[in-house]
Design an enzyme around this catalytic site. Structure first.
Site, PDB file in Angstrom:
ATOM      1  N   HIS A 171       1.049  13.966  -8.392  1.00 59.59           N
ATOM      2  CA  HIS A 171       0.725  12.556  -8.665  1.00 59.59           C
ATOM      3  C   HIS A 171       0.227  12.404 -10.090  1.00 59.59           C
ATOM      4  CE1 HIS A 171       0.850  12.166  -4.230  1.00 59.59           C
ATOM      5  NE2 HIS A 171       1.200  10.930  -4.508  1.00 59.59           N
ATOM      6  N   LYS A 190      -5.068   9.796 -10.406  1.00 54.43           N
ATOM      7  CA  LYS A 190      -5.363   9.868  -8.973  1.00 54.43           C
ATOM      8  C   LYS A 190      -6.657  10.633  -8.775  1.00 54.43           C
ATOM      9  CE  LYS A 190      -3.437  10.944  -4.444  1.00 54.43           C
ATOM     10  NZ  LYS A 190      -3.963   9.657  -3.916  1.00 54.43           N
TER      11      LYS A 190
HETATM   12  N1  LIG Z   1      -0.586   3.978   1.400  1.00 55.42           N
HETATM   13  C1  LIG Z   1       0.243   3.989   0.365  1.00 55.42           C
HETATM   14  O1  LIG Z   1       1.462   3.785   0.476  1.00 55.42           O
HETATM   15  C2  LIG Z   1      -0.347   4.173  -1.030  1.00 55.42           C
HETATM   16  C3  LIG Z   1       0.446   4.050  -2.170  1.00 55.42           C
HETATM   17  C4  LIG Z   1      -0.191   4.115  -3.436  1.00 55.42           C
HETATM   18  C5  LIG Z   1      -1.565   4.310  -3.532  1.00 55.42           C
HETATM   19  N2  LIG Z   1      -2.280   4.456  -2.367  1.00 55.42           N
HETATM   20  C6  LIG Z   1      -3.730   4.588  -2.395  1.00 55.42           C
HETATM   21  O2  LIG Z   1      -4.250   3.308  -2.740  1.00 55.42           O
HETATM   22  C7  LIG Z   1      -5.499   3.476  -3.430  1.00 55.42           C
HETATM   23  C8  LIG Z   1      -5.448   2.714  -4.732  1.00 55.42           C
HETATM   24  O3  LIG Z   1      -4.473   3.321  -5.551  1.00 55.42           O
HETATM   25  P1  LIG Z   1      -4.249   2.712  -7.034  1.00 55.42           P
HETATM   26  O4  LIG Z   1      -3.388   3.676  -7.783  1.00 55.42           O
HETATM   27  O5  LIG Z   1      -3.874   1.267  -6.931  1.00 55.42           O
HETATM   28  O6  LIG Z   1      -5.739   2.820  -7.609  1.00 55.42           O
HETATM   29  P2  LIG Z   1      -6.417   1.924  -8.747  1.00 55.42           P
HETATM   30  O7  LIG Z   1      -7.674   2.621  -9.108  1.00 55.42           O
HETATM   31  O8  LIG Z   1      -5.419   1.563  -9.790  1.00 55.42           O
HETATM   32  O9  LIG Z   1      -6.772   0.545  -7.973  1.00 55.42           O
HETATM   33  C9  LIG Z   1      -7.878   0.451  -7.130  1.00 55.42           C
HETATM   34  C10 LIG Z   1      -8.452  -0.945  -7.353  1.00 55.42           C
HETATM   35  O10 LIG Z   1      -9.496  -1.172  -6.414  1.00 55.42           O
HETATM   36  C11 LIG Z   1     -10.479  -1.922  -7.091  1.00 55.42           C
HETATM   37  N3  LIG Z   1     -11.758  -1.876  -6.407  1.00 55.42           N
HETATM   38  C12 LIG Z   1     -12.619  -0.852  -6.325  1.00 55.42           C
HETATM   39  N4  LIG Z   1     -13.740  -1.257  -5.686  1.00 55.42           N
HETATM   40  C13 LIG Z   1     -13.553  -2.561  -5.367  1.00 55.42           C
HETATM   41  C14 LIG Z   1     -14.337  -3.571  -4.745  1.00 55.42           C
HETATM   42  N5  LIG Z   1     -15.567  -3.288  -4.327  1.00 55.42           N
HETATM   43  N6  LIG Z   1     -13.834  -4.829  -4.606  1.00 55.42           N
HETATM   44  C15 LIG Z   1     -12.576  -5.120  -5.047  1.00 55.42           C
HETATM   45  N7  LIG Z   1     -11.776  -4.219  -5.674  1.00 55.42           N
HETATM   46  C16 LIG Z   1     -12.281  -2.967  -5.824  1.00 55.42           C
HETATM   47  C17 LIG Z   1     -10.565  -1.278  -8.479  1.00 55.42           C
HETATM   48  O11 LIG Z   1     -11.195  -2.161  -9.396  1.00 55.42           O
HETATM   49  C18 LIG Z   1      -9.072  -1.085  -8.766  1.00 55.42           C
HETATM   50  O12 LIG Z   1      -8.530  -2.229  -9.402  1.00 55.42           O
HETATM   51  C19 LIG Z   1      -5.693   4.988  -3.580  1.00 55.42           C
HETATM   52  O13 LIG Z   1      -6.516   5.440  -2.520  1.00 55.42           O
HETATM   53  C20 LIG Z   1      -4.287   5.548  -3.402  1.00 55.42           C
HETATM   54  O14 LIG Z   1      -4.263   6.866  -2.880  1.00 55.42           O
HETATM   55  C21 LIG Z   1      -1.717   4.398  -1.142  1.00 55.42           C
HETATM   56  O1  LIG Z   2      -0.840   6.867  -6.410  1.00 57.72           O
HETATM   57  C1  LIG Z   2      -1.481   7.309  -5.424  1.00 57.72           C
HETATM   58  O2  LIG Z   2      -2.717   7.553  -5.424  1.00 57.72           O
HETATM   59  C2  LIG Z   2      -0.739   7.574  -4.159  1.00 57.72           C
HETATM   60  N1  LIG Z   2      -1.440   7.992  -3.131  1.00 57.72           N
HETATM   61  C3  LIG Z   2      -0.877   8.160  -1.819  1.00 57.72           C
HETATM   62  C4  LIG Z   2      -1.570   9.336  -1.121  1.00 57.72           C
HETATM   63  O3  LIG Z   2      -2.732   9.671  -1.485  1.00 57.72           O
HETATM   64  O4  LIG Z   2      -0.920   9.895  -0.218  1.00 57.72           O
HETATM   65  C5  LIG Z   2       0.620   8.323  -1.838  1.00 57.72           C
HETATM   66  C6  LIG Z   2       1.269   7.341  -2.722  1.00 57.72           C
HETATM   67  C7  LIG Z   2       0.738   7.384  -4.132  1.00 57.72           C
END
Ligand SMILES: NC(=O)c1ccc[n+]([C@@H]2O[C@H](COP(=O)([O-])OP(=O)(O)OC[C@H]3O[C@@H](n4cnc5c(N)ncnc54)[C@H](O)[C@@H]3O)[C@@H](O)[C@H]2O)c1
Ligand SMILES: O=C(O)C1=N[C@H](C(=O)O)CCC1
Length: 280
Positions: free
Chosen positions: A161, A165
């Site tokens: 990643h 991350k």
């Molecule tokens: N399930 C999936 O398909 C998938 C895909 C991508 C990312 N993710 C997960 O999603 C999460 C976010 O990933 P990202 O790359 O967007 O991270 P990021 O850090 O770019 O975004 C997270 C956002 O949450 C905000 N945040 C934090 N605390 C907050 C609060 N109290 N109130 C409102 N907003 C708040 C931050 O300001 C930030 O803008 C991670 O845990 C990642 O692993 C999951």
């Molecule tokens: O960008 C990230 O952070 C992502 N997190 C997910 C995970 O923790 O499995 C997968 C997608 C990208």
């Protein structure tokens, strides 16, 4: 029949996922974005607010849910891709207002996972570490391969990643490992090798190894290696755009809109997708 649109609030609006979720929610004919939550304490959010507002002028940005109570009750589903503690806070708000939630956030500790699980007795929750269809297909493919050769091969999960991350291994890698462990009757918490450093001795059998790569702007890659003597099988999934995750999460929000409490947490999303395909 003109189906009423699913009204959505996005939490983490200025995040990597949040920005794409907003765009995809606006684009989707079956959803309407009625608000977005930002982290009022984040410097980045403040800097970005004017830039983002320019793009999404019509959408008000909530600071945090509880401060805008009266305006939030209009929503059907909250989509949360933020941080573990923030997701837990939003979960409590959704329980209080009997609203369903899509959780994409990863990196939860055991206590937080228990909180999410017990919340599913009050509201419908769809919690998936990866909303891409490909990974949800890969869950089943890797379980199938393990059920045939898992007893005598070495299984390694390697995930890659981007440099920003903050949690490791990825939620997806852990879910793949959990799925395989369960199907093999292994103990996920014990039968894992998370770290290798120094003289670690020969690899033990019936344990899953995890490796983590962080760098650049890698969206997300997962490789599952089934290594035997004389041959190897590698199953690889590469995400090339975060819209794959966003579209999956929005489909899940449409699906979960009117589900009632006690809806199980769905770790694999494929069943839902296939069901939705039938609806389409
Ligand atoms: N399930 C999936 O398909 C998938 C895909 C991508 C990312 N993710 C997960 O999603 C999460 C976010 O990933 P990202 O790359 O967007 O991270 P990021 O850090 O770019 O975004 C997270 C956002 O949450 C905000 N945040 C934090 N605390 C907050 C609060 N109290 N109130 C409102 N907003 C708040 C931050 O300001 C930030 O803008 C991670 O845990 C990642 O692993 C999951
Ligand atoms: O960008 C990230 O952070 C992502 N997190 C997910 C995970 O923790 O499995 C997968 C997608 C990208």
């Amino acid at each position: 029949m003109n189906q009423e649109k699913t009204k959505i609030i996005i939490s983490g609006a200025f995040g990597r996922m949040g920005k794409i979720l907003i765009k995809e929610t606006i684009k989707n004919q079956e959803t309407s974005l009625i608000g977005a939550i930002i982290n009022e304490n984040s410097k980045k959010a403040k800097e970005q607010q004017s830039e983002i507002k320019k793009d999404f002028l019509n959408y008000f940005f909530l600071k945090i849910l509880k401060n805008n109570h009266e305006r939030n009750l209009l929503y059907d589903v909250l989509i949360d891709f933020t941080t573990p503690q923030n997701t837990i806070n939003n979960l409590k708000y959704c329980i209080k207002n009997q609203k369903n939630i899509i959780i994409g956030t990863t990196g939860f500790n055991e206590q937080q996972l228990k909180t999410i699980k017990s919340a599913a007795k009050n509201i419908a929750i769809l919690f998936s570490p990866n909303f891409s269809i490909g990974i949800n297909l890969l869950y089943n493919i890797t379980k199938y391969i393990a059920s045939i050769i898992g007893k005598y091969v070495d299984i390694e999960i390697i995930e890659y990643h981007h440099r920003n991350k903050v949690d490791a291994p990825s939620g997806t890698a852990l879910q793949i490992g959990k799925n395989i462990s369960e199907s093999m009757g292994w103990n996920f918490n014990k039968d894992t090798i998370f770290q290798r450093y120094g003289i670690v001795g020969p690899r033990k059998k019936n344990k899953i190894g995890y490796s983590v790569v962080r760098g650049g702007d890698i969206i997300g890659e997962h490789k599952i290696l089934f290594a035997d003597l004389g041959e190897q099988i590698e199953i690889i999934h590469k995400a090339t755009n975060r819209s794959a995750f966003a579209r999956g999460a929005i489909k899940a929000a449409i699906w979960i809109k009117n589900k009632k409490m006690d809806y199980l947490i769905c770790q694999t999303y494929l069943k839902i997708f296939l069901l939705l395909k039938k609806i389409k």
